[in-house]
Design a protein around this motif. Sequence first.
Motif, PDB file in Angstrom:
ATOM      1  N   SER A  10     -20.600 -68.104 -38.058  1.00 20.77           N
ATOM      2  CA  SER A  10     -20.334 -69.333 -37.319  1.00 20.77           C
ATOM      3  C   SER A  10     -18.881 -69.704 -37.520  1.00 20.77           C
ATOM      4  CB  SER A  10     -21.241 -70.453 -37.847  1.00 20.77           C
ATOM      5  OG  SER A  10     -21.041 -71.639 -37.110  1.00 20.77           O
ATOM      6  N   GLN A  11     -18.206 -70.063 -36.443  1.00 22.65           N
ATOM      7  CA  GLN A  11     -16.801 -70.434 -36.584  1.00 22.65           C
ATOM      8  C   GLN A  11     -16.634 -71.947 -36.624  1.00 22.65           C
ATOM      9  OE1 GLN A  11     -12.760 -68.448 -35.046  1.00 22.65           O
ATOM     10  NE2 GLN A  11     -14.186 -68.978 -33.403  1.00 22.65           N
ATOM     11  N   THR A  12     -17.355 -72.642 -35.751  1.00 24.11           N
ATOM     12  CA  THR A  12     -17.166 -74.101 -35.682  1.00 24.11           C
ATOM     13  C   THR A  12     -18.414 -74.871 -36.118  1.00 24.11           C
ATOM     14  OG1 THR A  12     -17.688 -74.043 -33.308  1.00 24.11           O
ATOM     15  CG2 THR A  12     -15.366 -73.969 -33.916  1.00 24.11           C
ATOM     16  N   ALA A  16     -24.202 -72.230 -37.669  1.00 28.67           N
ATOM     17  CA  ALA A  16     -24.568 -72.543 -39.060  1.00 28.67           C
ATOM     18  C   ALA A  16     -25.699 -73.578 -39.090  1.00 28.67           C
ATOM     19  CB  ALA A  16     -23.353 -73.055 -39.818  1.00 28.67           C
ATOM     20  N   GLU A  61     -21.747 -66.505 -29.270  1.00 24.79           N
ATOM     21  CA  GLU A  61     -21.261 -65.505 -28.316  1.00 24.79           C
ATOM     22  C   GLU A  61     -19.749 -65.652 -28.217  1.00 24.79           C
ATOM     23  OE1 GLU A  61     -23.142 -63.775 -24.699  1.00 24.79           O
ATOM     24  OE2 GLU A  61     -21.868 -65.251 -23.697  1.00 24.79           O
ATOM     25  N   ASN A  62     -19.034 -64.557 -28.418  1.00 24.42           N
ATOM     26  CA  ASN A  62     -17.571 -64.541 -28.289  1.00 24.42           C
ATOM     27  C   ASN A  62     -17.183 -63.455 -27.304  1.00 24.42           C
ATOM     28  OD1 ASN A  62     -16.919 -65.292 -31.807  1.00 24.42           O
ATOM     29  ND2 ASN A  62     -17.155 -66.678 -30.085  1.00 24.42           N
ATOM     30  N   GLY A  64     -18.317 -62.592 -24.521  1.00 24.58           N
ATOM     31  CA  GLY A  64     -19.439 -61.842 -23.954  1.00 24.58           C
ATOM     32  C   GLY A  64     -20.063 -60.845 -24.909  1.00 24.58           C
ATOM     33  N   GLY A  95     -25.614 -69.150 -30.627  1.00 19.85           N
ATOM     34  CA  GLY A  95     -24.893 -70.350 -30.211  1.00 19.85           C
ATOM     35  C   GLY A  95     -23.922 -69.951 -29.113  1.00 19.85           C
ATOM     36  N   GLY A  97     -21.499 -71.057 -25.394  1.00 21.27           N
ATOM     37  CA  GLY A  97     -20.921 -72.093 -24.548  1.00 21.27           C
ATOM     38  C   GLY A  97     -21.814 -72.307 -23.339  1.00 21.27           C
ATOM     39  N   ASP A  99     -23.483 -69.186 -21.868  1.00 19.60           N
ATOM     40  CA  ASP A  99     -24.162 -67.937 -21.516  1.00 19.60           C
ATOM     41  C   ASP A  99     -25.028 -67.452 -22.686  1.00 19.60           C
ATOM     42  OD1 ASP A  99     -24.976 -65.588 -20.430  1.00 19.60           O
ATOM     43  OD2 ASP A  99     -23.006 -64.694 -20.172  1.00 19.60           O
ATOM     44  N   GLY A 100     -24.553 -66.504 -23.470  1.00 18.62           N
ATOM     45  CA  GLY A 100     -25.324 -66.003 -24.611  1.00 18.62           C
ATOM     46  C   GLY A 100     -25.936 -64.635 -24.374  1.00 18.62           C
TER      47      GLY A 100
HETATM   48  C1  FMN Z   1     -13.076 -66.811 -28.863  1.00 19.67           C
HETATM   49  C2  FMN Z   1     -14.271 -67.430 -28.229  1.00 19.67           C
HETATM   50  C3  FMN Z   1     -14.948 -66.767 -27.230  1.00 19.67           C
HETATM   51  C4  FMN Z   1     -16.081 -67.337 -26.631  1.00 19.67           C
HETATM   52  N1  FMN Z   1     -16.752 -66.629 -25.690  1.00 19.67           N
HETATM   53  C5  FMN Z   1     -17.888 -67.135 -25.153  1.00 19.67           C
HETATM   54  C6  FMN Z   1     -18.656 -66.378 -24.243  1.00 19.67           C
HETATM   55  O1  FMN Z   1     -18.330 -65.253 -23.882  1.00 19.67           O
HETATM   56  N2  FMN Z   1     -19.801 -66.924 -23.756  1.00 19.67           N
HETATM   57  C7  FMN Z   1     -20.222 -68.168 -24.116  1.00 19.67           C
HETATM   58  O2  FMN Z   1     -21.273 -68.611 -23.662  1.00 19.67           O
HETATM   59  N3  FMN Z   1     -19.513 -68.918 -25.009  1.00 19.67           N
HETATM   60  C8  FMN Z   1     -18.374 -68.428 -25.540  1.00 19.67           C
HETATM   61  N4  FMN Z   1     -17.664 -69.155 -26.470  1.00 19.67           N
HETATM   62  C9  FMN Z   1     -18.210 -70.435 -26.926  1.00 19.67           C
HETATM   63  C10 FMN Z   1     -18.980 -70.274 -28.243  1.00 19.67           C
HETATM   64  O3  FMN Z   1     -19.956 -69.283 -28.135  1.00 19.67           O
HETATM   65  C11 FMN Z   1     -19.663 -71.590 -28.585  1.00 19.67           C
HETATM   66  O4  FMN Z   1     -18.700 -72.591 -28.741  1.00 19.67           O
HETATM   67  C12 FMN Z   1     -20.505 -71.461 -29.844  1.00 19.67           C
HETATM   68  O5  FMN Z   1     -21.485 -72.444 -29.820  1.00 19.67           O
HETATM   69  C13 FMN Z   1     -19.711 -71.610 -31.116  1.00 19.67           C
HETATM   70  O6  FMN Z   1     -20.572 -71.413 -32.211  1.00 19.67           O
HETATM   71  P1  FMN Z   1     -20.113 -71.742 -33.699  1.00 19.67           P
HETATM   72  O7  FMN Z   1     -19.873 -73.218 -33.776  1.00 19.67           O
HETATM   73  O8  FMN Z   1     -21.247 -71.313 -34.548  1.00 19.67           O
HETATM   74  O9  FMN Z   1     -18.856 -70.970 -33.980  1.00 19.67           O
HETATM   75  C14 FMN Z   1     -16.533 -68.608 -27.064  1.00 19.67           C
HETATM   76  C15 FMN Z   1     -15.829 -69.279 -28.078  1.00 19.67           C
HETATM   77  C16 FMN Z   1     -14.715 -68.701 -28.664  1.00 19.67           C
HETATM   78  C17 FMN Z   1     -14.004 -69.417 -29.795  1.00 19.67           C
END
Ligand code: FMN
Length: 153
Positions: A10-12, A16, A61-62, A64, A95, A97, A99-100
């Motif tokens: 988890s980054q943000t 988590a 998801e990062n 894709g 988690g 944005g 898609d997933g």
């Molecule tokens: C570098 C980066 C790439 C991302 N790529 C996607 C993506 O391809 N598809 C998507 O649905 N969300 C994408 N996101 C959004 C994250 O998946 C979303 O904010 C996630 O809930 C973060 O989870 P975390 O708080 O556990 O890090 C991306 C976020 C970052 C920082």
Amino acid sequence: MKHLLIIYHSQTGKTAQMAEAVRAGAEHEDIEGVEVRLGRALESGVEDLLWADALLLGTPENFGYMSGGLKDFLDRTFYPCEGKLEGMAFAMFIGAGNDGTGAISSIRRIANGYTFREVQEPVIARGELTGGHLEACRTLGMSMAAGLELGMF
Ligand SMILES: Cc1cc2nc3c(=O)[nH]c(=O)nc-3n(C[C@H](O)[C@H](O)[C@H](O)COP(=O)(O)O)c2cc1C
């Protein structure tokens, strides 16, 4: 005792929180025969995976794909665990944005290499984390632990 391992990156903080909810479900008071271990992907490794009887993988998801943190865990553990975890039950929580699906398909492809067996539908939390997402995570953890205790997988 059966062993249920939860590994996440988890980054943000969203995944988590999902991982904590999965753990809370897995540690439900009615389930007595399952020990639960929760670990961050970057701090976990071969010993954790070889300990496990079933596995829950969580990632944002990062781009894709699964996160680099979870990919690193799978990369590091693959050869040392090869042939030792055949058919191990697993499931995922994501988690995302908006898609997933890319994270899910990337984990499934690698899970095929390990010969893990997916036994529950993934939980995907898109957008803001809601109580409904966390409830779905608790249910995922509880059903994995209950299935393990009952010898279903
Ligand atoms: C570098 C980066 C790439 C991302 N790529 C996607 C993506 O391809 N598809 C998507 O649905 N969300 C994408 N996101 C959004 C994250 O998946 C979303 O904010 C996630 O809930 C973060 O989870 P975390 O708080 O556990 O890090 C991306 C976020 C970052 C920082």
